[in-house]
Write a protein that holds these residues in place. Structure first.
Motif, short mmCIF file in Angstrom:
data_model
loop_
_atom_site.label_atom_id
_atom_site.label_comp_id
_atom_site.label_asym_id
_atom_site.label_seq_id
_atom_site.Cartn_x
_atom_site.Cartn_y
_atom_site.Cartn_z
N ASP A 140 0.82 -1.22 0.00
CA ASP A 140 0.00 0.00 0.00
C ASP A 140 0.85 1.26 0.00
O ASP A 140 0.57 2.23 -0.72
N ALA A 141 1.90 1.28 0.84
CA ALA A 141 2.72 2.49 0.96
C ALA A 141 3.48 2.77 -0.34
O ALA A 141 3.51 3.91 -0.82
N PHE A 142 4.08 1.74 -0.91
CA PHE A 142 4.85 1.94 -2.13
C PHE A 142 3.95 2.29 -3.31
O PHE A 142 4.32 3.08 -4.18
N ALA A 143 2.76 1.68 -3.36
CA ALA A 143 1.82 2.00 -4.44
C ALA A 143 1.39 3.46 -4.34
O ALA A 143 1.27 4.15 -5.36
N TRP A 144 1.15 3.94 -3.13
CA TRP A 144 0.79 5.35 -2.93
C TRP A 144 1.93 6.26 -3.37
O TRP A 144 1.71 7.27 -4.07
N LEU A 145 3.16 5.93 -2.99
CA LEU A 145 4.31 6.75 -3.37
C LEU A 145 4.52 6.74 -4.89
O LEU A 145 4.87 7.76 -5.48
N GLN A 146 4.28 5.59 -5.52
CA GLN A 146 4.47 5.52 -6.97
C GLN A 146 3.49 6.44 -7.70
O GLN A 146 3.81 7.00 -8.75
N GLY A 147 2.30 6.61 -7.12
CA GLY A 147 1.34 7.52 -7.72
C GLY A 147 1.81 8.96 -7.69
O GLY A 147 1.35 9.79 -8.49
N ARG A 148 2.73 9.28 -6.78
CA ARG A 148 3.25 10.64 -6.67
C ARG A 148 4.62 10.79 -7.34
O ARG A 148 5.03 11.91 -7.66
N HIS A 149 5.32 9.67 -7.49
CA HIS A 149 6.69 9.71 -8.02
C HIS A 149 6.82 8.65 -9.11
O HIS A 149 7.14 7.49 -8.84
#
Length: 377
Positions: free
Chosen positions: A299-308
């Motif tokens: 969940d955390a990495f997927a959220w970050l990928q949406g921003r970066h």
């Protein structure tokens, strides 16, 4: 104000939680607040060694207390003797301290803030017991806190279920200068991962991916940087040898920041097969260094990928697919299709994060009737 941070493990131990508290404490002290950290007197990775009861490390005043029981729920009744002049208690993570300070709130009457740091759902082990505990004792304890701060949107969704309306989100701060621009200027078939040696990090899957990468020849290297947790360095070394990766994979424990920076300088990609992250500090540090991240879609990495968008997500449960994703990321880097260091990471700077926490503290003090005016009176 006088702030007491409470966290089960702290310096000289290194990890995401320890670094978070250390950076927040330093920034709050720079802002003029009086800051102490209360923690346990033994490291879970070296339980035979007792640390000094009081010490100042990296400019931070540390008080340590004994404990008994399991590292999963260390019991430390001496905690209540260390409140001192604290105007506010900031408890980090959901453990004995979170429950104990809540239970004794009618006695100590200190305003309290908690940061979730992923709760205790980092692995699926004992999932039924964890859910029962979360819906029972954790639900009761959270009522004693003036504010609950989630460090990710997934944490916020989880805790809103037991504390509706009282959960805010403050993304973790990251030291963006520590490894800034440190990655190898020339593309290298070298991977780096940073974090605890823990089951939820799924280092076994990283090793399987390395074997898939090197199936046609030992071209790739992986450097595993961190500290032992519920996986020992000896167990990891044995697994590396068993999988025929000796020489291709190296372990690095107990390194200081300059030594880690040196390893980053010989690497081009950051990898993580972690199944669970409260936020993903190491991944943001990797971006600041100019490493290209390939990470498992928790969940955390997927959220970050949406921003970066320079982050590549790959399912490390499938070693061949993860290896293919790493090769593609490397090829894009080699052809300059990825502009390393182009991501805007300013929102993670500690100056802004610390200011947002101080605003939460002031609101908590006001709610409890302990605001600046009340204390001055």
């Amino acid at each position: 104000m006088s702030i007491l941070h409470v966290v089960r493990q702290f310096l000289p131990n290194r990890g995401g939680l320890e670094d978070f508290v250390a950076n927040l404490a330093r920034e709050q002290a720079r802002l003029g607040h009086r800051v102490r950290v209360l923690t346990l007197d033994r490291l879970f990775s070296a339980p035979e060694m007792r640390l000094p009861a009081r010490e100042t490390l990296e400019g931070i005043a540390i008080e340590r207390i004994p404990f008994y029981g399991s590292p999963r729920y260390p019991v430390a009744p001496a905690a209540f003797r260390h409140l001192g002049d604290a105007d506010l208690v900031h408890v980090h993570a959901i453990d004995f301290f979170f429950d104990a300070f809540a239970l004794t709130k009618p006695l100590h009457r200190r305003p309290m803030v908690a940061t979730t740091h992923g709760g205790f759902f980092h692995t699926s082990a004992h999932s039924r017991l964890k859910k029962l505990w979360f819906e029972g004792p954790t639900r009761m304890s959270v009522r004693a806190y003036e504010a609950v701060v989630a460090c990710s949107e997934s944490d916020a969704r989880l805790f809103q279920g037991i504390a509706p309306g009282s959960v805010s989100v403050i993304q973790n701060g990251v030291d963006l200068d520590k490894f800034a621009g440190a990655a190898s200027p020339e593309p290298q078939p070298a991977l780096l991962t940073i974090g605890r040696f823990a089951h939820n990090k799924r280092l076994d899957r990283l090793l399987a991916t390395m074997r898939a990468l090197n199936a046609q020849g030992p071209a790739w290297r992986l450097r595993i940087v961190g500290v032992p947790s519920d996986v020992s360095a000896e167990a990891l070394s044995h697994e590396i040898d068993r999988m025929g990766l000796t020489g291709a994979v190296t372990l690095h424990t107990g390194l200081d920041a300059p030594a880690v920076r040196d390893l980053i300088g010989r690497s081009s990609l950051f990898v993580s097969a972690s199944e669970y992250e409260g936020f993903g500090i190491a991944l943001i540090e990797a971006l600041s260094a100019g490493l290209v991240p390939v990470a498992h879609p928790n969940d955390a990495f997927a959220w970050l990928q949406g921003r970066h968008p320079s982050i590549t997500l790959a399912d490390f449960a499938d070693p061949d697919a993860a290896a293919a994703a790493i090769r593609r990321a490397y090829d894009r880097l080699a052809s300059s299709a990825i502009l390393r260091g182009a991501e805007d990471l300013s929102e993670y700077r500690w100056s802004g994060v610390a200011a947002r926490y101080v605003a939460v503290y002031e609101a908590a003090l006001a709610e409890a009737g302990h605001g600046i005016a009340a204390r001055a009176a």
